[in-house]
Enzyme design. Structure first.
Site, PDB file in Angstrom:
ATOM      1  N   CYS A   1      47.910  55.648  38.971  1.00  0.00           N
ATOM      2  CA  CYS A   1      47.646  56.301  37.691  1.00  0.00           C
ATOM      3  C   CYS A   1      48.067  57.773  37.746  1.00  0.00           C
ATOM      4  O   CYS A   1      49.252  58.069  37.743  1.00  0.00           O
ATOM      5  CB  CYS A   1      46.180  56.121  37.292  1.00  0.00           C
ATOM      6  SG  CYS A   1      45.850  56.455  35.546  1.00  0.00           S
TER       7      CYS A   1
ATOM      8  N   HIS B   1      45.437  50.435  37.669  1.00  0.00           N
ATOM      9  CA  HIS B   1      44.436  50.657  38.716  1.00  0.00           C
ATOM     10  C   HIS B   1      44.268  49.404  39.576  1.00  0.00           C
ATOM     11  O   HIS B   1      43.338  48.618  39.377  1.00  0.00           O
ATOM     12  CB  HIS B   1      43.101  51.062  38.093  1.00  0.00           C
ATOM     13  CG  HIS B   1      43.071  52.480  37.623  1.00  0.00           C
ATOM     14  ND1 HIS B   1      42.712  53.523  38.448  1.00  0.00           N
ATOM     15  CD2 HIS B   1      43.404  53.029  36.433  1.00  0.00           C
ATOM     16  CE1 HIS B   1      42.803  54.655  37.781  1.00  0.00           C
ATOM     17  NE2 HIS B   1      43.227  54.387  36.559  1.00  0.00           N
TER      18      HIS B   1
ATOM     19  N   GLU C   1      43.208  49.231  42.538  1.00  0.00           N
ATOM     20  CA  GLU C   1      42.004  49.289  43.373  1.00  0.00           C
ATOM     21  C   GLU C   1      40.827  48.579  42.718  1.00  0.00           C
ATOM     22  O   GLU C   1      39.907  48.105  43.401  1.00  0.00           O
ATOM     23  CB  GLU C   1      41.637  50.756  43.687  1.00  0.00           C
ATOM     24  CG  GLU C   1      40.900  51.522  42.611  1.00  0.00           C
ATOM     25  CD  GLU C   1      41.780  51.997  41.473  1.00  0.00           C
ATOM     26  OE1 GLU C   1      41.234  52.646  40.546  1.00  0.00           O
ATOM     27  OE2 GLU C   1      43.009  51.731  41.491  1.00  0.00           O
TER      28      GLU C   1
END
Length: 228
Positions: free
Chosen positions: A110, A209, A211
């Site tokens: 990001c 994202h 993660e």
């Protein structure tokens, strides 16, 4: 030994136990958990613009998400909705440029993708709704948008993502000019979703994202490059 992966962090007011609004060095646990599950050893890096010497003990680097990048870094004036963190900007730009010079494996997430872009001489759109006419990339506070992305055939990101191209995003800024990087992924509305540098071992930026889902495809590729 597990490859050592540095993760950049935030300094934000935080509250826990008896402590309230204490300036705190932090990063969402999903980042270090994703690195650990991919086989790496996560090390958190607080903002520090004195030098980039920490790179000497790292095998790879994750440039994490967070606040807007300061527009002065790419020659623009701040827009009314741009909120930056100068301490992060100066420290992380130093790290990013030094890591690129060392050919250290890098995953930008990001804001981290945007940082990589600016480090490579590129520029950003400061508020995508002004460009796109919608807010689907950041639908509500604390709510991730979800959409399908399309990737350039033969690119690193296309090979990693395979047939599952759904991504979780939360951002209002985006890449305009990628500089020396190559755009290898876009959203349905044309917004750049991935950038790469094919000339280096592993330099990948994603606007979403990974993660959040602890995506082993991306974090595993970073750890593998760092251990190679």
């Amino acid at each position: 030994m597990r490859p050592v992966i540095g993760i950049t962090t935030y300094v934000e007011p935080a509250t826990w136990g008896v402590w309230h609004e204490l300036p705190t060095t932090l990063v969402p646990h999903d980042y270090d958990a994703a690195v650990t599950q991919a086989g790496g050893r996560a090390v958190l890096i607080p903002p520090d613009d004195l030098d980039a010497d920490v790179l000497r003990v790292l095998d790879g680097l994750v440039l994490s998400g967070g606040a807007d990048l300061g527009p002065e870094l790419y020659g623009a004036e701040p827009g009314p909705l741009t909120i930056s963190r100068p301490d992060r900007d100066s420290g992380e730009m130093l790290l990013a440029r030094a890591a690129l010079a060392r050919d250290l494996p890098i995953l930008g997430v990001c804001r981290g993708m945007q940082l990589l872009t600016v480090a490579a001489g590129g520029t950003l759109h400061q508020h995508l709704p002004d460009v796109l006419g919608h807010e689907r990339h950041r639908p509500a506070p604390g709510v991730y948008g979800m959409h399908e992305a399309r990737f350039t055939e033969g690119s690193r990101i296309a090979g990693l993502m395979g047939e599952d191209t759904r991504v979780h995003c939360f951002h209002h800024q985006g890449v305009d000019d990628p500089g020396s990087l190559t755009i290898t992924g876009r959203a349905e509305d044309g917004t750049p979703e991935a950038v790469e540098d094919p000339a280096r071992r592993f330099v990948l930026g994603v606007q979403w994202h990974p993660e959040v889902t602890r995506d082993k495809r991306l974090f595993g590729a970073l750890v593998a490059a760092a251990g190679g």
